[in-house]
Write an enzyme that holds these catalytic residues in place. Structure first.
Site, PDB file in Angstrom:
ATOM      1  N   GLY A   1      -4.672 -44.067  78.431  1.00  0.00           N
ATOM      2  CA  GLY A   1      -3.042 -44.890  78.352  1.00  0.00           C
ATOM      3  C   GLY A   1      -4.215 -46.488  78.687  1.00  0.00           C
TER       4      GLY A   1
ATOM      5  CG  ASN B   1     -11.374 -36.364  75.095  1.00  0.00           C
ATOM      6  OD1 ASN B   1     -10.665 -37.057  75.512  1.00  0.00           O
ATOM      7  ND2 ASN B   1     -11.705 -35.422  74.296  1.00  0.00           N
ATOM      8  CB  THR B   2      -9.554 -39.366  79.004  1.00  0.00           C
ATOM      9  OG1 THR B   2     -10.319 -37.787  78.907  1.00  0.00           O
ATOM     10  CG2 THR B   2      -8.265 -38.870  78.327  1.00  0.00           C
TER      11      THR B   2
ATOM     12  CG  ASN C   1      -5.644 -34.538  80.402  1.00  0.00           C
ATOM     13  OD1 ASN C   1      -6.471 -32.991  80.510  1.00  0.00           O
ATOM     14  ND2 ASN C   1      -6.586 -35.021  79.948  1.00  0.00           N
ATOM     15  NE  ARG C   2      -6.882 -31.470  88.781  1.00  0.00           N
ATOM     16  CZ  ARG C   2      -6.810 -32.095  90.037  1.00  0.00           C
ATOM     17  NH1 ARG C   2      -6.557 -33.387  89.362  1.00  0.00           N
ATOM     18  NH2 ARG C   2      -5.621 -32.130  90.627  1.00  0.00           N
TER      19      ARG C   2
ATOM     20  N   GLY D   1      -4.460 -32.544  71.649  1.00  0.00           N
ATOM     21  CA  GLY D   1      -3.991 -31.994  72.697  1.00  0.00           C
ATOM     22  C   GLY D   1      -2.567 -32.253  73.350  1.00  0.00           C
TER      23      GLY D   1
ATOM     24  N   GLY E   1      -8.119 -28.675  81.147  1.00  0.00           N
ATOM     25  CA  GLY E   1      -9.461 -27.210  80.882  1.00  0.00           C
ATOM     26  C   GLY E   1      -9.503 -26.687  80.158  1.00  0.00           C
ATOM     27  CG  PHE E   2     -10.643 -27.287  76.259  1.00  0.00           C
ATOM     28  CD1 PHE E   2     -10.021 -28.581  76.070  1.00  0.00           C
ATOM     29  CD2 PHE E   2     -11.767 -27.297  76.562  1.00  0.00           C
ATOM     30  CE1 PHE E   2     -11.245 -29.548  75.544  1.00  0.00           C
ATOM     31  CE2 PHE E   2     -12.844 -28.153  75.918  1.00  0.00           C
ATOM     32  CZ  PHE E   2     -12.759 -29.108  75.848  1.00  0.00           C
TER      33      PHE E   2
ATOM     34  N   GLY F   1      -5.884 -45.731  75.052  1.00  0.00           N
ATOM     35  CA  GLY F   1      -5.221 -46.470  74.883  1.00  0.00           C
ATOM     36  C   GLY F   1      -4.423 -47.484  73.915  1.00  0.00           C
TER      37      GLY F   1
ATOM     38  CB  SER G   1     -12.621 -32.078  77.575  1.00  0.00           C
ATOM     39  OG  SER G   1     -12.159 -31.888  78.529  1.00  0.00           O
TER      40      SER G   1
ATOM     41  CB  THR H   1      -1.408 -42.513  76.755  1.00  0.00           C
ATOM     42  OG1 THR H   1      -2.710 -41.121  77.085  1.00  0.00           O
ATOM     43  CG2 THR H   1      -0.332 -42.179  78.133  1.00  0.00           C
TER      44      THR H   1
ATOM     45  CE  LYS I   1      -4.167 -29.303  76.311  1.00  0.00           C
ATOM     46  NZ  LYS I   1      -5.310 -29.583  76.252  1.00  0.00           N
TER      47      LYS I   1
ATOM     48  CG  ASN J   1     -10.601 -32.419  82.282  1.00  0.00           C
ATOM     49  OD1 ASN J   1     -10.638 -33.044  84.063  1.00  0.00           O
ATOM     50  ND2 ASN J   1      -9.294 -33.009  81.114  1.00  0.00           N
ATOM     51  CB  THR J   2     -14.895 -28.338  79.875  1.00  0.00           C
ATOM     52  OG1 THR J   2     -13.639 -27.714  79.319  1.00  0.00           O
ATOM     53  CG2 THR J   2     -15.686 -26.587  80.126  1.00  0.00           C
TER      54      THR J   2
ATOM     55  CE  LYS K   1     -10.415 -37.386  72.004  1.00  0.00           C
ATOM     56  NZ  LYS K   1      -8.845 -36.907  71.481  1.00  0.00           N
TER      57      LYS K   1
HETATM   58  C1  LIG Z   1      -2.635 -34.283  78.575  1.00  0.00           C
HETATM   59  C2  LIG Z   1      -3.612 -34.558  77.227  1.00  0.00           C
HETATM   60  C3  LIG Z   1      -4.335 -33.709  77.357  1.00  0.00           C
HETATM   61  C4  LIG Z   1      -5.440 -33.857  76.105  1.00  0.00           C
HETATM   62  N1  LIG Z   1      -6.570 -33.169  75.943  1.00  0.00           N
HETATM   63  C5  LIG Z   1      -6.936 -33.223  75.187  1.00  0.00           C
HETATM   64  C6  LIG Z   1      -7.655 -31.799  74.022  1.00  0.00           C
HETATM   65  O1  LIG Z   1      -7.338 -30.963  74.090  1.00  0.00           O
HETATM   66  N2  LIG Z   1      -8.962 -32.752  73.301  1.00  0.00           N
HETATM   67  C7  LIG Z   1      -9.160 -33.298  73.230  1.00  0.00           C
HETATM   68  O2  LIG Z   1      -9.904 -33.139  72.325  1.00  0.00           O
HETATM   69  N3  LIG Z   1      -8.742 -34.913  73.906  1.00  0.00           N
HETATM   70  C8  LIG Z   1      -7.121 -34.264  74.971  1.00  0.00           C
HETATM   71  N4  LIG Z   1      -6.451 -35.230  75.200  1.00  0.00           N
HETATM   72  C9  LIG Z   1      -7.873 -36.750  74.809  1.00  0.00           C
HETATM   73  C10 LIG Z   1      -6.312 -37.378  73.982  1.00  0.00           C
HETATM   74  O3  LIG Z   1      -6.738 -36.422  72.523  1.00  0.00           O
HETATM   75  C11 LIG Z   1      -6.949 -38.924  73.784  1.00  0.00           C
HETATM   76  O4  LIG Z   1      -8.210 -39.018  73.386  1.00  0.00           O
HETATM   77  C12 LIG Z   1      -6.632 -39.737  75.029  1.00  0.00           C
HETATM   78  O5  LIG Z   1      -5.897 -39.605  75.592  1.00  0.00           O
HETATM   79  C13 LIG Z   1      -6.887 -41.680  74.522  1.00  0.00           C
HETATM   80  O6  LIG Z   1      -5.934 -41.484  73.875  1.00  0.00           O
HETATM   81  P1  LIG Z   1      -4.545 -42.489  74.674  1.00  0.00           P
HETATM   82  O7  LIG Z   1      -4.797 -43.539  75.862  1.00  0.00           O
HETATM   83  O8  LIG Z   1      -3.780 -42.481  73.405  1.00  0.00           O
HETATM   84  O9  LIG Z   1      -4.018 -41.097  75.032  1.00  0.00           O
HETATM   85  C14 LIG Z   1      -5.851 -34.618  75.949  1.00  0.00           C
HETATM   86  C15 LIG Z   1      -5.193 -36.670  76.963  1.00  0.00           C
HETATM   87  C16 LIG Z   1      -4.315 -36.034  77.799  1.00  0.00           C
HETATM   88  C17 LIG Z   1      -3.397 -37.345  77.934  1.00  0.00           C
END
Ligand SMILES: Cc1cc2nc3c(=O)[nH]c(=O)nc-3n(C[C@H](O)[C@H](O)[C@H](O)COP(=O)(O)O)c2cc1C
Length: 341
Positions: free
Chosen positions: A269, A248-249, A117-118, A69, A120-121, A298, A182, A320, A72, A184-185, A220
């Site tokens: 985060g 993921n989130t 975040n949203r 992410g 959306g790839f 996190g 994700s 994050t 990208k 967001n899709t 994932k």
């Molecule tokens: C702005 C943003 C964009 C992200 N885009 C993607 C993505 O395109 N594909 C994906 O698998 N995860 C995406 N993630 C998720 C991160 O890869 C990660 O798994 C998630 O943020 C949890 O880790 P963190 O708490 O260290 O951020 C995104 C996260 C953020 C904050």
């Protein structure tokens, strides 16, 4: 350096729109990575003692990677690889280019050390991403490529959509991640479910297994996954030989202030750590060391990184934490881990 980042640089960056800053960082990175001496200098100041590890035939210089992410379009990996990471996961890349969701779609929650975040790839698509990777050539550290589904692709066509993207990107990655988590899709996360998951993973592994150089595949997963789906996916992972990334989130907002409760998107985060760790723990128990597990979710301080390794993760991914702690965060984690040993 951390003091400089937190007291001055971060304060300035946080005055501006998060996506504008992110795009500016990536544009700057693309520009500066043309100069080898700049890449070498960054490599020099970020270098620290670290322990290499081999997983599925891939040699990782250390266990701390960049989560998907951040890059990208696979366009800035050359310079990002110098920050001290043991590997980078690039993408999410989709088969065809797409714009992603309407803006604004990226929000900082500074008092929570979190992001929603949203996006959306939003990405340039598999062919253009492959061209970027081709131009960049081989890097010093392993590259994972994270693949997602185009938003306009119906769910029943998802397996073919992922497979076509994988075929285009296959020469350029050391491992591949199927992102089914994700939020967001629309309906993407239903790909965790029984038949839908089987229909997705089967053709992907057939393709990978047909190659003379079989490259590892990871799935994932979501921190909001149903336990029955986690059991099925873990069982399939052992039988069919693919790895897992937890997680993921999340779309849950349990621990957040009320003002963020209705904000749509994936939360990452600090507030994600506990729920992500719960899924990590369950995954480790189900897998029993038979396949590799990467942990994401996190890691905003060194203790959280160490905790994930203690829970049984083989590799870590951060996103994050980098935004809040700055580019020397990777070095800090590696130093902390080497002192702890
Ligand atoms: C702005 C943003 C964009 C992200 N885009 C993607 C993505 O395109 N594909 C994906 O698998 N995860 C995406 N993630 C998720 C991160 O890869 C990660 O798994 C998630 O943020 C949890 O880790 P963190 O708490 O260290 O951020 C995104 C996260 C953020 C904050």
């Amino acid at each position: 350096m951390n003091f400089l980042y937190k007291q001055i640089i971060r304060r300035v960056l946080f005055l501006f729109n998060p996506e504008f800053i992110h795009d500016a960082m990536i544009s700057g990175a693309i520009f500066f990575q043309r100069f080898d001496f700049i890449c070498s200098f960054i490599g020099f100041i970020c270098k620290t003692k670290s322990e290499p590890i081999e997983i599925k035939g891939i040699k990782f210089p250390n266990r701390v990677g960049l989560a998907a992410g951040f890059d990208k379009d696979c366009s800035a990996a050359k310079i990002i690889s110098k920050v001290g990471f043991g590997f980078l996961e690039l993408g999410t890349v989709t088969l065809r280019p797409q714009l992603g969701n309407p803006k604004p779609r990226l929000f900082r929650l500074p008092e929570e050390q979190a992001i929603i975040n949203r996006m959306g790839f939003n990405n340039i698509g598999a062919i253009a991403a492959a061209k970027n990777l081709e131009r960049m050539g081989r890097l010093d550290i392993p590259i994972g490529i994270n693949i997602g589904k185009n938003a306009d692709c119906p769910l029943e066509d998802a397996p073919e959509n992922y497979l076509q993207a994988l075929k285009i990107l296959y020469p350029y990655g050391d491992y591949f991640t199927l992102n089914i988590s994700s939020p967001n899709t629309k309906d993407l996360r239903t790909l965790h479910e029984g038949e839908k998951f089987k229909n997705l993973i089967g053709p992907i592994l057939n393709f990978v297994n047909s190659k003379p150089a079989r490259k590892p595949v990871f799935i994932k997963i979501s921190p909001d996954i149903e336990i029955s789906d986690l059991e099925n996916i873990s069982k399939a992972a052992i039988e069919m030989d693919f790895g897992l990334i937890a997680t993921n989130t999340t779309i849950k907002r349990d621990l957040l202030k009320i003002e963020y409760a209705n904000m749509e998107g994936g939360l990452s985060g600090a507030p994600l750590l506990n729920s992500s760790n719960e899924i990590l723990k369950k995954t480790v128990a189900l897998i029993g060391g038979k396949i590799p597990i990467m942990a994401s979710g996190g890691i905003v301080n060194c203790e959280a990184a160490a905790e994930k390794l203690e829970l049984g993760a083989d590799l870590l991914q951060v996103y994050t934490g980098l935004i809040y702690e700055g580019p020397f965060f990777v070095k800090d984690i590696l130093k902390y881990m080497s002192v702890k040993r």
